[in-house]
Scaffold this motif. Structure first.
Motif, mmCIF file in Angstrom:
data_model
loop_
_atom_site.group_PDB
_atom_site.id
_atom_site.type_symbol
_atom_site.label_atom_id
_atom_site.label_comp_id
_atom_site.label_asym_id
_atom_site.label_seq_id
_atom_site.Cartn_x
_atom_site.Cartn_y
_atom_site.Cartn_z
ATOM 1 N N GLY C 114 16.580 -92.789 -37.432
ATOM 2 C CA GLY C 114 16.962 -92.743 -36.105
ATOM 3 C C GLY C 114 17.133 -91.361 -36.149
ATOM 4 O O GLY C 114 17.016 -90.592 -37.402
ATOM 5 N N PHE C 115 16.987 -90.870 -34.857
ATOM 6 C CA PHE C 115 16.854 -88.943 -35.305
ATOM 7 C C PHE C 115 17.985 -88.426 -35.008
ATOM 8 O O PHE C 115 17.776 -87.546 -35.454
ATOM 9 C CB PHE C 115 16.405 -89.020 -33.444
ATOM 10 C CG PHE C 115 14.913 -89.534 -33.188
ATOM 11 C CD1 PHE C 115 13.923 -88.909 -33.705
ATOM 12 C CD2 PHE C 115 14.388 -89.924 -32.057
ATOM 13 C CE1 PHE C 115 12.092 -89.165 -33.522
ATOM 14 C CE2 PHE C 115 13.050 -90.068 -32.037
ATOM 15 C CZ PHE C 115 12.886 -90.583 -32.338
ATOM 16 N N PRO C 116 19.565 -88.754 -34.721
ATOM 17 C CA PRO C 116 20.451 -88.140 -35.417
ATOM 18 C C PRO C 116 20.965 -87.715 -36.692
ATOM 19 O O PRO C 116 20.982 -86.117 -36.544
ATOM 20 C CB PRO C 116 21.578 -89.033 -34.458
ATOM 21 C CG PRO C 116 21.115 -89.828 -33.351
ATOM 22 C CD PRO C 116 19.736 -90.428 -34.109
ATOM 23 N N ILE D 56 10.609 -94.756 -24.917
ATOM 24 C CA ILE D 56 11.752 -95.748 -25.548
ATOM 25 C C ILE D 56 12.994 -95.938 -23.982
ATOM 26 O O ILE D 56 13.354 -96.356 -23.072
ATOM 27 C CB ILE D 56 12.749 -95.671 -25.958
ATOM 28 C CG1 ILE D 56 11.687 -95.771 -27.214
ATOM 29 C CG2 ILE D 56 14.170 -96.332 -26.379
ATOM 30 C CD1 ILE D 56 11.569 -97.045 -27.524
ATOM 31 N N ARG D 67 22.289 -97.289 -21.115
ATOM 32 C CA ARG D 67 22.085 -96.476 -22.119
ATOM 33 C C ARG D 67 22.842 -95.422 -22.639
ATOM 34 O O ARG D 67 23.367 -95.777 -23.806
ATOM 35 C CB ARG D 67 20.442 -96.388 -22.253
ATOM 36 C CG ARG D 67 19.088 -96.220 -21.309
ATOM 37 C CD ARG D 67 18.245 -95.843 -21.324
ATOM 38 N NE ARG D 67 16.936 -96.504 -21.077
ATOM 39 C CZ ARG D 67 16.404 -97.744 -22.015
ATOM 40 N NH1 ARG D 67 15.951 -97.648 -23.277
ATOM 41 N NH2 ARG D 67 15.211 -98.468 -21.367
ATOM 42 N N MET D 74 26.753 -96.178 -30.720
ATOM 43 C CA MET D 74 26.044 -95.770 -31.904
ATOM 44 C C MET D 74 26.514 -94.034 -32.408
ATOM 45 O O MET D 74 27.010 -94.363 -33.518
ATOM 46 C CB MET D 74 24.561 -96.014 -31.352
ATOM 47 C CG MET D 74 24.150 -97.168 -31.406
ATOM 48 S SD MET D 74 22.723 -97.367 -31.566
ATOM 49 C CE MET D 74 21.906 -96.185 -28.900
ATOM 50 N N HIS E 108 16.611 -100.077 -27.459
ATOM 51 C CA HIS E 108 16.790 -98.516 -27.270
ATOM 52 C C HIS E 108 17.784 -98.040 -28.830
ATOM 53 O O HIS E 108 17.585 -97.008 -29.326
ATOM 54 C CB HIS E 108 17.771 -98.669 -25.993
ATOM 55 C CG HIS E 108 18.591 -96.802 -26.145
ATOM 56 N ND1 HIS E 108 17.636 -95.773 -25.046
ATOM 57 C CD2 HIS E 108 19.683 -96.828 -26.200
ATOM 58 C CE1 HIS E 108 18.499 -95.226 -25.301
ATOM 59 N NE2 HIS E 108 20.010 -95.719 -25.956
ATOM 60 N N SER E 109 18.660 -99.337 -29.873
ATOM 61 C CA SER E 109 19.336 -98.554 -30.512
ATOM 62 C C SER E 109 17.949 -98.461 -31.759
ATOM 63 O O SER E 109 18.545 -97.223 -32.441
ATOM 64 C CB SER E 109 19.767 -99.757 -30.782
ATOM 65 O OG SER E 109 18.910 -100.565 -31.430
ATOM 66 N N SER E 110 17.076 -98.384 -31.477
ATOM 67 C CA SER E 110 15.517 -97.944 -32.517
ATOM 68 C C SER E 110 15.595 -96.550 -32.543
ATOM 69 O O SER E 110 15.633 -95.901 -33.557
ATOM 70 C CB SER E 110 14.202 -98.211 -32.918
ATOM 71 O OG SER E 110 14.200 -98.603 -30.994
ATOM 72 N N TYR E 112 18.073 -94.371 -32.353
ATOM 73 C CA TYR E 112 19.358 -93.247 -33.051
ATOM 74 C C TYR E 112 20.150 -93.799 -33.865
ATOM 75 O O TYR E 112 20.756 -93.074 -35.074
ATOM 76 C CB TYR E 112 20.085 -93.442 -32.211
ATOM 77 C CG TYR E 112 20.027 -92.887 -30.074
ATOM 78 C CD1 TYR E 112 20.787 -91.800 -30.153
ATOM 79 C CD2 TYR E 112 19.717 -93.781 -29.863
ATOM 80 C CE1 TYR E 112 20.190 -91.063 -29.130
ATOM 81 C CE2 TYR E 112 19.449 -93.160 -28.308
ATOM 82 C CZ TYR E 112 19.844 -91.572 -28.379
ATOM 83 O OH TYR E 112 19.087 -90.795 -26.431
#
Lengths: 140, 140, 140, 140, 140, 140
Positions: C114-116, D56, D67, D74, E108-110, E112
């Protein structure tokens, strides 16, 4: 100092010391992990035994029962470690933790790791206790 | 710049490019993931293919073999990613890593992630190598 | 077999071998970690050096450059390891990874972590590259 | 289908669409992340914008407010993501979540992630709310 | 204030309130978790019900649908929580999220958490939707 | 049964019991956490005190010293929990663990969580021990 500082040891000496600690703590489960690694990564088995048990676990600065409490906390928090929890819940019983204390430690973990990880670990304990004829646990 | 900057692409163009990369790296395993998502989240399959492979993996700045080393490290550290480790240990073999190097990478991971995660990943490697007739691995 | 099997070694022998590997890979950063542990856990420093470097890192089965790729993946995925990422991004440069490859590896990580986490690791790389006069990186 | 299937787009088209979404959601914070990556990984910035937001986030299947709820969950669970929590707590306010709802979502997280991660996220919210003059929050 | 401040409650009162919330959200799945803990840790069951549901979930400050969005995000990010995802994807449907919204939240989770965790969660959704006759999902 | 089953308690009763436990274990650090939450999430403070300490920690089934060992393991494994490690390393000292045992527990953690997380936790211990005049620790 618990590990020999001045005396020289061979690689085999270190493995033998680790295997002795591992057998005392984990019983046959330790040997099974070593065996299951024989055709894929005998070196990983060697290092778990020599270093994990012969070098770290072997140190006298923390009692075996205390080490298992820390380990239960870590494995519960890491998540995804059911096989290792299985081995270490057995180990925890072997070094003197009672089923009631183990269950209480996992209940305690829910405040720090949340219910999902506490539940996952508790169901591993249920499996282990069932295999050893320790159910039901009556915590109170 | 490896991805077209000025020329326009359709959504289908991007998917096709990704599918070509995915097939080269993962073989049939990539197609199986796409198929298994068809009735639940075809868009997730589309994005894994178009973006993950067509956009990121496709970039020339890092060799495919290097990408798999980074990926093995990530999947081992994340934990709970056995299906993805299965796909990527196969991919690692496909792009030129030897069984001995993969096993060594997972042994290496024990110093950074601990033995439980290293063990979990190593047992996935054992399964994959067994399916491909690559056992036993003799690392030394 | 890269580590001596038959010949005996003292604890000090093992530390010396590890320190030699650590210095080659991490330069002064390795010594700084050892020094910073001197008053709290000299044994942890000893084990990182003797075992992590002298025993694991020292093994010939995986090239130093490859070990850093795996390590960058793990540290990015674990999260919360900025000081270790700092040391190992320096180490990655020391063993031959280019700034462009490191940046690309971290971009690659965004698809798996993931991006973070990819962002957090990239900002550590920015700090390290800045200290070594390697900015800006022009990846394409 | 929200993303154009048949019509062709350039790389710049996709970036522009993402930047428009990002600005609407994150305000200036999005631009600051892009700027801070300019000398180290402009491609990571490009992908966060084009793919994360343009591809996305832009999809109509889930409301922006929804979202952010998923995202808060998360980022709290991942841990070690303070800068991203900062951006997304701001974003959550921007898309209509109230301070009371955000605080309640983080309280709710304590049952699933444990108190430490819930606390870490709550202190980021405190910082953001303070900067926006939204303290004290009176949840009941 | 949603929980009684001044009036006294017994332990049983609190459990009863939680069981009422749990049944409304999770249906029979909640009772099954309680039953499965009966012989190993009835206190963990009690605390999940009384505190998790009677105390936290019961609070009016966040709608049940919103709580499930946060929870889906957390369980996806934590990883290794398939049984809990199973329960909560069912719960998400019970409190009004559509299959399309759930699938979109996991897509969407992908961005993050990365694709591996997004995939793992999506396959749990596939199992749950299959059991409830909700496949195929046509997200667009 | 350690918590009253039949007798009724008010919300304030439960908070008072928790505050008494919290003060005994954490000293002033507990009160500081409560104070720091006053303007953002007093309910989170209430639940940490009433439930975490008054309900879970208060149970007699596991000694306070044992609870801290489990907690040190969890916080080390979770990562990203420096403030909580600070509080709980202080708590560990307060309930009878010696600096040597704490350091040894963190060394032990390196085999299960890897060196980066063991290091991060050890440096928090160094800070806490320094503040309490307990350096150097001479573990052997």
């Amino acid at each position: 100092m618990n590990t020999p500082t001045n005396s020289a040891e061979t690689r085999q000496d270190r493995f033998d010391r680790g295997m002795e600690v591992l057998t005392r703590v984990d019983g046959e489960a330790g040997q099974r992990v070593v065996d299951s690694l024989a055709d894929i990564s005998p070196e990983l088995a060697h290092q778990i035994v020599s270093w994990g048990f012969g070098e770290i676990y072997h140190r006298p600065g923390l009692a075996p029962r205390d080490r298992q409490l820390v380990t239960l906390g870590m494995l519960t928090a890491l998540g995804g470690c059911k096989p290792q929890l299985d081995v270490h819940i057995n180990a925890a019983l072997n070094v003197g933790l009672t089923p009631e204390e183990i269950v209480e430690a996992l209940l305690h973990s829910s405040a720090y790791c949340g219910f999902p990880k506490a539940l996952n670990a508790t169901f591993v304990a249920k499996k282990v206790f069932g295999e050893r004829g320790l159910l039901p646990v009556t915590a109170d």
